[in-house]
Design an enzyme around this catalytic site. Structure first.
Site, short mmCIF file in Angstrom:
data_model
loop_
_atom_site.label_atom_id
_atom_site.label_comp_id
_atom_site.label_asym_id
_atom_site.label_seq_id
_atom_site.Cartn_x
_atom_site.Cartn_y
_atom_site.Cartn_z
N GLU A 4 -30.34 -17.26 -15.02
CA GLU A 4 -31.42 -17.76 -15.17
C GLU A 4 -32.01 -18.14 -16.93
O GLU A 4 -31.69 -17.49 -17.44
CB GLU A 4 -32.74 -16.76 -14.72
CG GLU A 4 -33.81 -17.22 -13.87
CD GLU A 4 -33.44 -18.03 -12.61
OE1 GLU A 4 -33.15 -19.03 -12.60
OE2 GLU A 4 -33.16 -17.38 -11.46
N HIS A 5 -32.58 -19.35 -16.69
CA HIS A 5 -32.86 -19.91 -18.27
C HIS A 5 -31.48 -20.13 -18.74
O HIS A 5 -31.64 -19.94 -20.12
CB HIS A 5 -33.87 -18.88 -18.58
CG HIS A 5 -35.43 -19.04 -18.26
ND1 HIS A 5 -36.05 -20.01 -18.47
CD2 HIS A 5 -36.16 -18.32 -17.19
CE1 HIS A 5 -37.40 -19.84 -17.69
NE2 HIS A 5 -37.12 -18.85 -17.02
N ASP A 7 -31.47 -27.27 -10.80
CA ASP A 7 -32.27 -27.23 -9.69
C ASP A 7 -31.93 -28.67 -8.91
O ASP A 7 -31.51 -28.75 -7.67
CB ASP A 7 -33.81 -27.36 -9.72
CG ASP A 7 -34.40 -26.02 -10.38
OD1 ASP A 7 -33.45 -25.28 -10.21
OD2 ASP A 7 -35.46 -26.03 -11.04
C1 GLA Z 1 -36.74 -24.12 -13.51
C2 GLA Z 1 -35.88 -25.36 -14.04
C3 GLA Z 1 -34.24 -24.93 -14.12
C4 GLA Z 1 -34.21 -23.64 -14.78
C5 GLA Z 1 -34.89 -22.66 -14.30
C6 GLA Z 1 -34.54 -21.44 -14.97
O1 GLA Z 1 -36.22 -23.92 -12.07
O2 GLA Z 1 -36.09 -26.46 -13.51
O3 GLA Z 1 -33.79 -26.15 -14.97
O4 GLA Z 1 -34.12 -23.68 -16.24
O5 GLA Z 1 -36.25 -22.79 -14.30
O6 GLA Z 1 -33.16 -20.89 -14.87
#
Ligand code: GLA
Length: 411
Positions: free
Chosen positions: A44-45, A184
């Site tokens: 994540e992130h 995503d």
């Molecule tokens: C959102 C963003 C992704 C990613 C996540 C965190 O979903 O669209 O690109 O950065 O947050 O992992």
């Protein structure tokens, strides 16, 4: 339009009926495309920090029914929202608050035009989605990629799934002012049912890993705290990471992104970052990247207990070091872990509200949901949403012969 239907009951067949009721004409002239929600199992992130991520498409979809018109007009409608929109394909599109969800769509058209694609007519569109909006399982990317794919198929534009993902991401950057990573849109454009994908966000190399969860499945837990990424601290976190990277580079560390650092490298260079917050953000990135590789190995070996442990560690880091969780997500994750049959739980997606996931034994799902709901409602004051998710395909056209035959995708 029948608004008394619950979100669960939206189906492609139903949408087709609605489309001809609204726009007229024959059902056979309409095409329907499906675009899934996603969960991120772990990582994540770090997509915008050159890291590896491990998302999967799930069996919740946005459906887009579309048909070309004889003139150059564009019509957008969504079965859930009262707002409908009319544009012309030759309009110069730019973001406008009053255009609401149409901004996501116009942003895609702009991207396609910039790549030289020419629209030889207008079109009419009807959307139906059972993906919670602003809920952290990528309702917006499902819309962007589903719409981009639908346009490409309808107008004969030749665009690879990876390009569709990039168009979705660019539209979000330029139209929605969220500097999101590529995760995503990438999983939604390229995902395959019954697999998760390890995506190297620095190179876009990706590998499918069978999503075999044995007697377990993922339960999605929605805080019901809606947030817009553009209003959240998402962009702030991104710029903090950029600052941390620049400090290291200025000190002579030869890296292109934070996730180029191994945990050993990190131990050696971390004190170069004096500001505590920046150091914490960077540490999360380095360690989360390691967890992704370990998690994929555990999944491949069928070691779900250790996969669950990594989910917990990831959540902890997102809470303590990256600071993107909050009381709602923490309550869900903590309550989930205390339940019998739960192997691990973490927030998924951007955080700041939205959803968490828990890996739960299938025969324990009912008491699991009941107990977590009780704790959540007592503490937060309103209920959370829950569903056990299956796996789904990435963007695709709905094949009605298949559909009507076995009804497999009926939601
Ligand atoms: C959102 C963003 C992704 C990613 C996540 C965190 O979903 O669209 O690109 O950065 O947050 O992992």
């Amino acid at each position: 339009m029948n608004n008394s239907l619950t979100e669960k009951e939206y189906s492609p067949e139903w949408l087709l009926e609605e489309f001809v009721k609204i726009y007229g004409g024959e059902k056979s002239s309409v095409r329907i495309f499906a675009s899934p929600a996603r969960i991120n199992i772990i990582g994540e992130h770090i997509d915008y920090n050159g890291g590896k991520v491990f998302p999967a498409c799930i069996d919740r979809f946005l459906y887009a029914a579309i048909r070309k018109r004889a003139d150059t007009k564009i019509f957008y409608k969504d079965v859930k929202f009262p707002l409908s929109f009319e544009f012309d394909v030759n309009d110069e599109f730019s973001y406008s608050k009053k255009n609401d969800y149409a901004n996501y769509l116009n942003g895609i058209i702009v991207q396609l035009k910039e790549r030289g694609f020419v629209f030889d007519s207008g079109f009419e569109l009807l959307l139906a989605s059972n993906i919670p909006a602003g809920g952290g399982i990528s309702s917006s990317s499902a819309l962007e990629c589903g719409f981009a794919f639908a346009l490409c198929q309808t107008f004969g534009f030749d665009l690879s799934p990876v390009e569709i993902a990039k168009i979705g991401q660019m539209s979000e950057h330029r139209f929605m002012n969220t500097k999101c990573g590529i995760m995503d849109q990438f999983i939604i454009a390229t995902g395959k049912k019954n697999t998760a994908e390890i995506l190297d966000c620095a190179t876009l190399e990706h590998q499918y890993v069978p999503l075999e969860l044995g007697n377990c499945c993922f339960v999605v837990m929605n805080t019901n705290k809606v947030r817009k990424l553009s209003d959240s601290k998402y962009n702030e976190r991104r710029s903090e990471c950029e600052k941390a990277l620049k400090i290291l580079q200025d000190e002579g560390i030869k890296i292109d992104s934070l996730c180029d650092l191994s945990p050993e490298d990190w131990q050696e260079c971390k004190t170069l970052i004096k500001e505590e917050n920046l150091q914490k953000r960077a540490e999360h990135c380095v360690m989360e990247n390691q967890r992704v590789l370990q998690a994929a190995d555990f999944l491949k070996k069928g070691d779900l207990a250790n996969l669950g442990r990594l989910l917990n560690e990831s959540h902890h880091s997102l809470d303590a070091k990256y600071e993107v969780t909050g009381i709602e997500l923490n309550t869900l994750a903590q309550a989930a872990r205390q339940q019998e049959g739960c192997l691990g739980a973490r927030m998924t997606g951007a955080g700041f509200g939205g959803c968490a996931i828990a890996l739960v034994q299938k025969d324990k799902i009912e008491p699991f949901i009941e107990n977590v709901q009780k704790t959540y409602t007592q503490k937060i004051g309103y209920p959370a949403g829950f569903f056990a998710c299956g796996s789904g395909d990435g963007v695709h056209e709905v094949d009605f012969s298949l559909h009507l035959h076995n009804g497999a995708e009926k939601l």
